[in-house]
Write a protein that holds these residues in place. Structure first.
Motif, PDB file in Angstrom:
ATOM      1  N   UNK A 215       1.182  -1.505  -0.330  1.00 34.94           N
ATOM      2  CA  UNK A 215       0.083   0.198   0.187  1.00 34.94           C
ATOM      3  C   UNK A 215       1.085   0.879   0.212  1.00 34.94           C
ATOM      4  N   UNK A 216       2.010   1.532   0.673  1.00 31.91           N
ATOM      5  CA  UNK A 216       3.099   2.612   1.011  1.00 31.91           C
ATOM      6  C   UNK A 216       3.772   2.984  -0.349  1.00 31.91           C
ATOM      7  N   UNK A 217       3.943   1.556  -0.724  1.00 34.52           N
ATOM      8  CA  UNK A 217       4.630   1.534  -2.213  1.00 34.52           C
ATOM      9  C   UNK A 217       3.658   2.197  -2.682  1.00 34.52           C
ATOM     10  N   UNK A 218       2.683   1.690  -2.919  1.00 32.38           N
ATOM     11  CA  UNK A 218       1.655   2.333  -4.481  1.00 32.38           C
ATOM     12  C   UNK A 218       1.851   4.032  -4.050  1.00 32.38           C
ATOM     13  N   UNK A 219       1.099   4.556  -2.713  1.00 31.12           N
ATOM     14  CA  UNK A 219       1.020   5.861  -2.199  1.00 31.12           C
ATOM     15  C   UNK A 219       1.954   6.512  -2.693  1.00 31.12           C
ATOM     16  N   UNK A 220       3.339   6.016  -2.615  1.00 33.86           N
ATOM     17  CA  UNK A 220       4.721   6.526  -2.592  1.00 33.86           C
ATOM     18  C   UNK A 220       4.387   7.301  -4.498  1.00 33.86           C
ATOM     19  N   UNK A 221       3.505   6.131  -4.730  1.00 37.16           N
ATOM     20  CA  UNK A 221       3.787   7.028  -6.682  1.00 37.16           C
ATOM     21  C   UNK A 221       2.042   7.221  -6.865  1.00 37.16           C
ATOM     22  N   UNK A 222       2.408   8.059  -5.791  1.00 36.89           N
ATOM     23  CA  UNK A 222       0.880   8.467  -6.080  1.00 36.89           C
ATOM     24  C   UNK A 222      -0.819   7.338  -6.617  1.00 36.89           C
ATOM     25  N   UNK A 223      -0.372   6.398  -5.877  1.00 37.62           N
ATOM     26  CA  UNK A 223      -1.857   5.710  -7.163  1.00 37.62           C
ATOM     27  C   UNK A 223      -2.232   5.145  -5.530  1.00 37.62           C
ATOM     28  N   UNK A 224      -3.457   4.804  -5.516  1.00 40.04           N
ATOM     29  CA  UNK A 224      -3.982   3.713  -4.600  1.00 40.04           C
ATOM     30  C   UNK A 224      -4.722   2.809  -4.717  1.00 40.04           C
ATOM     31  N   UNK A 225      -5.035   1.332  -3.710  1.00 35.35           N
ATOM     32  CA  UNK A 225      -5.176   0.388  -4.278  1.00 35.35           C
ATOM     33  C   UNK A 225      -5.964  -0.286  -4.701  1.00 35.35           C
ATOM     34  N   UNK A 226      -6.493  -1.163  -6.265  1.00 40.09           N
ATOM     35  CA  UNK A 226      -7.509  -1.190  -6.089  1.00 40.09           C
ATOM     36  C   UNK A 226      -7.876  -2.517  -6.336  1.00 40.09           C
ATOM     37  N   UNK A 227      -8.696  -2.888  -5.170  1.00 42.21           N
ATOM     38  CA  UNK A 227      -9.456  -3.773  -4.495  1.00 42.21           C
ATOM     39  C   UNK A 227      -9.500  -5.387  -5.722  1.00 42.21           C
ATOM     40  N   UNK A 228      -9.947  -5.028  -7.156  1.00 38.14           N
ATOM     41  CA  UNK A 228      -9.527  -6.062  -7.997  1.00 38.14           C
ATOM     42  C   UNK A 228      -8.280  -6.529  -8.082  1.00 38.14           C
ATOM     43  N   UNK A 229      -7.468  -6.041  -7.965  1.00 42.97           N
ATOM     44  CA  UNK A 229      -6.257  -6.586  -8.644  1.00 42.97           C
ATOM     45  C   UNK A 229      -5.186  -6.812  -7.045  1.00 42.97           C
ATOM     46  N   UNK A 230      -6.596  -6.952  -5.973  1.00 42.73           N
ATOM     47  CA  UNK A 230      -6.102  -7.777  -4.458  1.00 42.73           C
ATOM     48  C   UNK A 230      -6.182  -9.259  -4.388  1.00 42.73           C
ATOM     49  N   UNK A 231      -5.561 -10.507  -4.517  1.00 40.47           N
ATOM     50  CA  UNK A 231      -5.714 -11.547  -3.990  1.00 40.47           C
ATOM     51  C   UNK A 231      -5.110 -11.987  -3.050  1.00 40.47           C
ATOM     52  N   UNK A 232      -6.288 -12.241  -1.979  1.00 41.32           N
ATOM     53  CA  UNK A 232      -5.478 -12.909  -0.762  1.00 41.32           C
ATOM     54  C   UNK A 232      -6.474 -14.031  -0.598  1.00 41.32           C
ATOM     55  N   UNK A 233      -5.317 -15.572   0.395  1.00 39.11           N
ATOM     56  CA  UNK A 233      -6.078 -16.559   0.237  1.00 39.11           C
ATOM     57  C   UNK A 233      -4.778 -17.491   1.216  1.00 39.11           C
ATOM     58  N   UNK A 234      -3.929 -18.017   0.385  1.00 45.25           N
ATOM     59  CA  UNK A 234      -2.962 -18.866   1.110  1.00 45.25           C
ATOM     60  C   UNK A 234      -2.352 -18.822   0.058  1.00 45.25           C
ATOM     61  N   UNK A 235      -1.189 -19.898   1.317  1.00 49.52           N
ATOM     62  CA  UNK A 235       0.613 -19.613   0.051  1.00 49.52           C
ATOM     63  C   UNK A 235       0.009 -21.029  -1.072  1.00 49.52           C
ATOM     64  N   UNK A 236      -0.356 -22.288  -0.140  1.00 48.99           N
ATOM     65  CA  UNK A 236      -0.571 -23.456  -0.573  1.00 48.99           C
ATOM     66  C   UNK A 236      -1.429 -24.197   0.035  1.00 48.99           C
ATOM     67  N   UNK A 237      -2.257 -25.145  -0.533  1.00 48.15           N
ATOM     68  CA  UNK A 237      -3.361 -26.346  -0.234  1.00 48.15           C
ATOM     69  C   UNK A 237      -2.323 -27.333  -0.121  1.00 48.15           C
ATOM     70  N   UNK A 238      -2.092 -27.830   1.465  1.00 54.99           N
ATOM     71  CA  UNK A 238      -1.706 -28.867   1.786  1.00 54.99           C
ATOM     72  C   UNK A 238      -2.776 -30.071   1.057  1.00 54.99           C
ATOM     73  N   UNK A 239      -3.632 -30.411   0.503  1.00 57.40           N
ATOM     74  CA  UNK A 239      -3.975 -31.415  -0.120  1.00 57.40           C
ATOM     75  C   UNK A 239      -3.760 -31.245  -1.012  1.00 57.40           C
TER      76      UNK A 239
END
Lengths: 355, 355
Positions: A215-239
């Motif tokens: 977020x602050x990297x974007x902010x420093x460039x005058x950008x704001x985070x676009x929720x459409x570009x964010x993906x949160x989940x897990x690193x990997x599924x063990x199954x």
DNA sequence: ATTCAATGTGTCATCGATGACATATGGTGT
DNA sequence: ACACCATATGTCATCGATGACACATTGAAT
């Protein structure tokens, strides 16, 4: 000629008998302390060599109430080489100090972690390192047994001190790098929301730091985070056998956007590996069409193209971590714990948008 | 209210005192053998819980002359996940039998291996697994100490029995697969010549088998091996930080040939990873322009494209390996050791030449 | 000659769990 | 009444290394 051929290794008493001295003298020779005549010393040394004597660590440990062993609790050891690396360097440092480490892989499961800790206690480890603690109540078992514990890199519980990595410096470097290359639509592909800090932990978690740096990297460039570009989940599924499917899935959905990102910042090399696969499958090229940055510097150099990534100080974590618990064993308290830096490693997965 | 708060964990005697019985009775309850009245049992169990008693493994080991620990000697643990996998499954099986494993990474160095073995002997491990033995004289130290040793997958010395993997079946499958896809110019990128069998070892070595399967795979298709398409070297150079540079280098030289191969059979996923990089860099595509097959199934699923590879039975190696040494510990001799199969895992790095 | 410190060596209790052995009680069978 | 077995519990030597302590001997200092 030889009679003392019992199946197990010889004892100190047998050495003493053969050298014609008492056990105390043998002990003095082996410990190199106390007065011993040159002649007795020579006889003992000869006997040791002749019988192939090796001290019994269990007997010593029992008597000294010290096992010269530390436990190292790990996560997902066969999926993420990060853990193996940290464990390796801790072991390396331990060896140099006459210690040995016991590994235990809880695989993210609190019940297994508990079992592992019980094993550690039974073996009377002198201290425990956590590279991913799960449950505070488990960690407390160690405190109750008087065993020092230290968390390495990931601090999930206030029940033990931690050596942390400044995830922000490296992540900020990464963002600055992308921005300098002209990227404006930078996607974030992150890990387990569990790591994104909840509950009373000692300071922000690893993923919190990485997200904030994004977020602050974007902010420093005058950008704001676009929720459409964010993906949160897990690193990997063990199954799924520990494949990188999560990164693949996330990247795939990002590439299907009307306005797709020109760069992907993934918070784990395994995630990034999946992203590389999705890009390839879409018929695009890295870094020509899209840039990708990973995190950890584990499998990064093996990927195609070699991955630009934020490296973790895995050797320092292991070595400094061990030395810290050693100090805790010997003095009863931890030294000041450093905040270790992360840093950007440039390889071939990032390029300018101006092509 | 609590008084028994010594820093270390409580002893069996303290449990006995608190329960108002003798140590023998406590032992009987814990071992669940011998006669104990329900009332005494209940009191002991309550005391155990109250004090948080955990038996001292060192004391038990000293008395029983068994540490319930086995040593596992490994190679290149931070470079090649194969070793970590085998170690993981051996550990898993060990845990289920009340054992714990000690890992030691000799990193291909005989002097380190020796140090590791001495540590194992001092710790009085009940047995040792080798996933890569280096020096026969080191292995003999164990025999002299009466400690059973077993080699897993790689048998480099006649000084210990081995559970071997039939590298040929999988490798032949791989060759057949390539031939069926129409490939005629198939390159071989192999490992350390040291592994290609020299000296008196028990049967052919791993690399010998793979090379022979390559040759007979070609022969079965009426082809003869073209020396210009063969590259033997090492899996990876440790100095270079364990990157896949060897596979990269070999593949690059293959691609520069007048008549370049249409497929590459690499005997290690790490080598294959380097090959993928070389192909990418040459502006070619896998599998469209060239097919690549790896070996081991370690990082295969993380690569781009996901790598078709010959999988090793890593779980079986670890589990069966542990059970075999356990039998040796208990009965004094090894059971019959199986020859485990390898098998081809199809992913996305191979395709027909007829495109 | 006496005292003291430095040098050299041996004896033995201890760490904690274990299991062989001894002991004690109650009930059953003859 | 006696023999015998099942049940129940306690005592203690042992595993091997360690270090506190005691005991000798020698030479130097007083």
């Amino acid at each position: 000629m030889n009679d003392d051929r019992i199946s197990r290794s010889a004892t100190l008493m047998q050495v003493a008998a053969r050298a014609g001295v008492s056990t105390a003298t043998v002990a003095r020779v082996l410990k190199a302390k106390g007065y011993v005549s040159d002649e007795a010393r020579a006889r003992v040394e000869a006997a040791v060599k002749a019988i192939g004597y090796r001290p019994n660590a269990m007997a010593r440990g029992l008597r000294q109430r010290r096992s010269f062993t530390i436990g190292h609790m790990l996560d997902a050891i066969i999926v993420n080489p990060f853990f193996v690396n940290v464990a390796h360097w801790a072991e390396e440092e331990a060896l140099e100090h006459g210690y040995k480490t016991f590994l235990f892989n809880h695989n993210g499961d609190g019940a297994r972690e508990r079992i592992g800790i019980e094993r550690f206690i039974e073996r009377r480890v002198d201290a425990v390192l956590f590279t991913n603690a799960i449950a505070t109540e488990n960690v407390r078992l160690l405190a109750a047994a008087g065993i020092p514990a230290l968390q390495l890199e990931r601090s999930k519980t206030p029940a033990a001190p931690a050596i942390r990595v400044d995830n922000k410096v490296g992540a900020l470097e990464a963002m600055r790098h992308l921005v300098e290359l002209g990227h404006r639509r930078i996607a974030f592909v992150g890990g387990d929301p569990d790591l994104i800090g909840r509950g009373a932990t000692a300071g922000p978690t690893v993923e919190e730091d990485r997200l904030e740096a994004y977020r602050s990297g974007l902010a420093a460039a005058g950008l704001s985070p676009d929720p459409a570009l964010m993906r949160l989940g897990r690193y990997y599924s063990l199954e799924a056998g520990g494949t990188s499917s999560e990164g693949y899935r996330h990247a795939k959905s990002l590439l299907e956007l009307e306005e797709r990102p020109t760069a992907i910042f993934a918070t784990c090399d395994i995630l990034a590996a999946g992203a590389l696969q999705a890009v390839y499958e879409a018929g695009l090229r890295v870094p020509d069409d899209i840039s990708v940055i990973g995190f950890d510097d584990t499998i990064a150099a093996n990927l195609t193209p070699q991955l630009t990534t934020v490296a973790q100080p895995m050797e320092d974590l292991g070595r400094i971590g061990f030395r810290a618990v050693l100090a805790a064993i010997e003095t009863g308290e931890f030294p000041e714990l450093p905040l270790l830096p992360s840093r950007l490693v440039l390889r071939r997965s990032t390029a300018s948008t101006a092509r």
